[in-house]
Design a protein around this motif. Structure first.
Motif, PDB file in Angstrom:
ATOM      1  N   UNK A 119       2.980  -6.288   5.605  1.00  0.00           N
ATOM      2  CA  UNK A 119       3.037  -5.068   4.793  1.00  0.00           C
ATOM      3  C   UNK A 119       2.821  -3.832   5.663  1.00  0.00           C
TER       4      UNK A 119
ATOM      5  N   UNK B  87       8.590  -9.012  -1.273  1.00  0.00           N
ATOM      6  CA  UNK B  87       8.680  -9.802  -2.496  1.00  0.00           C
ATOM      7  C   UNK B  87       9.127  -8.954  -3.681  1.00  0.00           C
ATOM      8  N   UNK B  88       8.970  -7.646  -3.570  1.00  0.00           N
ATOM      9  CA  UNK B  88       9.286  -6.776  -4.692  1.00  0.00           C
ATOM     10  C   UNK B  88      10.656  -6.116  -4.561  1.00  0.00           C
TER      11      UNK B  88
ATOM     12  N   UNK C 122       7.511   3.575  -6.705  1.00  0.00           N
ATOM     13  CA  UNK C 122       8.032   2.203  -6.736  1.00  0.00           C
ATOM     14  C   UNK C 122       8.669   1.845  -5.390  1.00  0.00           C
TER      15      UNK C 122
ATOM     16  N   UNK D 203       5.911   1.183  -3.029  1.00  0.00           N
ATOM     17  CA  UNK D 203       5.252  -0.087  -3.367  1.00  0.00           C
ATOM     18  C   UNK D 203       5.967  -1.264  -2.705  1.00  0.00           C
ATOM     19  N   UNK D 204       7.280  -1.152  -2.525  1.00  0.00           N
ATOM     20  CA  UNK D 204       7.990  -2.284  -1.906  1.00  0.00           C
ATOM     21  C   UNK D 204       7.513  -2.518  -0.473  1.00  0.00           C
TER      22      UNK D 204
ATOM     23  N   UNK E 203       2.747   0.866   5.352  1.00  0.00           N
ATOM     24  CA  UNK E 203       2.836   2.011   4.452  1.00  0.00           C
ATOM     25  C   UNK E 203       3.140   3.270   5.240  1.00  0.00           C
TER      26      UNK E 203
ATOM     27  N   UNK F 292       2.271   6.330   3.982  1.00  0.00           N
ATOM     28  CA  UNK F 292       1.328   7.358   3.573  1.00  0.00           C
ATOM     29  C   UNK F 292       0.178   7.509   4.554  1.00  0.00           C
TER      30      UNK F 292
ATOM     31  N   UNK G  40       4.506  -2.227   0.606  1.00  0.00           N
ATOM     32  CA  UNK G  40       3.193  -2.879   0.562  1.00  0.00           C
ATOM     33  C   UNK G  40       3.328  -4.382   0.335  1.00  0.00           C
ATOM     34  N   UNK G  41       4.503  -4.802  -0.108  1.00  0.00           N
ATOM     35  CA  UNK G  41       4.730  -6.229  -0.336  1.00  0.00           C
ATOM     36  C   UNK G  41       5.656  -6.809   0.721  1.00  0.00           C
TER      37      UNK G  41
END
Lengths: 325, 325
Positions: free
Chosen positions: A253, A204-205, A242, A245-246, A255, A257, A248-249
């Motif tokens: 989702x 979404x991001x 940033x 972060x994309x 990651x 990390x 995670x959306x």
């Protein structure tokens, strides 16, 4: 019919994150990197009429399978341009890019392969042409054609002919350093290509990420011009956060990390709180690279080595572009 | 002129993240929570003509300063509605909400205070009225007025009169559990209110967050209706990750997670890979709550206790709404 080239890897300060064309490897956004002296690939390509197929040695071991096919397909592009489609080659690559430090050896690898392959066939390329060719082997490799700060212009054409890297003009040499933390081997591998694609298709991001790049690029280039380390570092760090972060959306989702990743991020923030200007950046994986100034090398190395899960720290200066020997 | 109330805290499955009005505590988006049996506050309010000022005891210790002022200001709202502005009270609260588990005791605290204060002054409130009142003490507290699954409707009016929580209709009781991991005390505190505000004001992704809520809400309510645990859990987890992603795109970016946070997230994913349906959710801090089914209680507790940095695990069933005694 024989040439050797050396190319360095690079670390993106403004991330390449998302393709608009998977087969031509055309990106959704411009990216900006620093070429690194400490990590490189040396590749010799020798075309030989007697060979009935390509042979590829990586660190003196014969390679087959997907990695081999990728190299052959890439050489096909060069052979086509030289009109020597039926000529085979022996390729010998030596990687000085420790995988545990989380650098993609494909960046230095394809830049060296492109330069050596083209020279061996007598092709005369401008840096831009070489960069556009290299891009088709591995996206971020197109930036390793140049030394120092490099911008990959995404281009707008469907055939990708305007998607290549260019040198970022900077006022003289600027010695900023990059420390790569080598993680314990239990650091799991995560899907980098897959993750990028899933993010483009479902996050979404993601659109906002793409929209955010021009401002980051303008600001970081201004920072490079002024040799404003805090500006360059903080923009790179924010851009990396940033980008992550994309993911995670995305749906579902995900990651890149791991807990050690966070410990290193915390160590970098703690250094800043202690007055040592240091900034992190993270590619599509758990590894962390830290930007710092030469005078803080000792402090940064010590601090990073003290983080649980960090096995080693490898430091690098800015590196040169691809060279033929 | 004396009343006692008990209220439970709640865990948001669709997060309250961002205010549209700071002083009235009006949210930017609807949120949805589960009230938790295991964590509660009991509060007695006794108004007394002889008192010259309010006195507030929390766990038998007199409280002054900002926390005291917040309670007094909130009682003022109740006194005003009862037209007894000059009447003072003794407030005695006992918190059964371990701070190390990262629950905001303000949720159960203000719900109990609102109910006890209103009853002590003879005010007759509907649940919605009580919820709207409670909201003005602490946003997420308005959800603790009800038991089980609760939705806080953001409302649209400027005066906040339509911003209150409502019960989410579910087909009978559904025993899903929540495990709260208690982190080592070196887990640093991070700015929750500040972070929310900075995200609303500066995050490039914030608008998308708000836009994403209606779909999450519809899907999770469908999951609750069908008692589809995997649906409820995966939507809650994705919603939490999306909320945290907005902080990474704030200016400057920040994050609530610590390395232990990631270790717990990894443990939860590993449980799922092992066939144990478990999902995490994280509020504005490093602590992690894990949703699971009763039959997996032993496995979940053991797994979480084995994570380095986790000192204890406290489990809870769904809880009731606020009750007066």
């Amino acid at each position: 019919m024989k040439a050797t080239a050396k190319a360095h890897t690079n670390i993106a300060l403004i991330k390449y994150w998302g393709k608009r064309d998977e087969s031509l490897i055309l990106p959704m956004n411009n990216s900006l990197s620093l070429t690194l002296d400490g990590f490189y690939t040396e590749t010799t390509v020798e075309f030989d009429d007697d060979l009935t197929e390509d042979v590829f040695y990586l660190n003196d071991e014969a390679v087959s399978g997907g990695e081999y096919n990728r190299v052959v397909s890439f050489l096909d592009r060069i052979r086509k341009q030289a009109d020597k489609r039926r000529l085979h080659a022996e390729i010998r690559s030596v990687n000085h890019v420790p995988t545990a430090a989380g650098f993609a050896s494909s960046a230095s690898g394809f830049a060296a392969l492109a330069a050596a392959g083209a020279k061996a066939l007598g092709l005369q390329y401008s840096s831009q042409e070489l960069s556009a060719l290299t891009r088709q082997g591995s996206g971020s490799a197109c930036r390793s054609v140049y030394g120092g700060f490099v911008e990959w212009e995404k281009g707008t054409k469907a055939d990708g002919s305007d998607s290549y890297a260019v040198q970022v003009t900077a006022p003289g040499h600027w010695d900023i350093r990059v420390a790569a933390a080598v993680l314990s081997p239990d650091a799991k591998k995560v899907l980098s290509r897959e993750g990028m694609k899933r993010t483009v298709n479902t996050s979404l991001f993601y659109t906002r990420w793409v929209e955010s790049i021009p401002a980051d690029l303008a600001a970081i280039k201004d920072g490079i011009m002024r040799k404003d380390f805090e500006k360059v570092g903080s923009i790179a760090e924010a851009n990396c956060l940033r980008m992550h972060a994309t993911t995670l959306a995305a749906d579902p989702p995900f990651m890149y990390w791991q807990s050690t990743t966070l410990l290193i991020m915390e160590a970098v923030r703690a250094m800043r709180a202690d007055g040592v200007p240091a900034y992190f950046t993270i590619d599509a994986g758990p590894n962390v690279k830290v930007l710092y100034l030469p005078e803080d090398e000792e402090a940064v190395q010590q601090r990073l080595r003290s983080v649980p899960g960090v096995q080693d720290v490898i430091v690098s200066k800015p590196g040169q572009g691809v060279t033929c020997m």
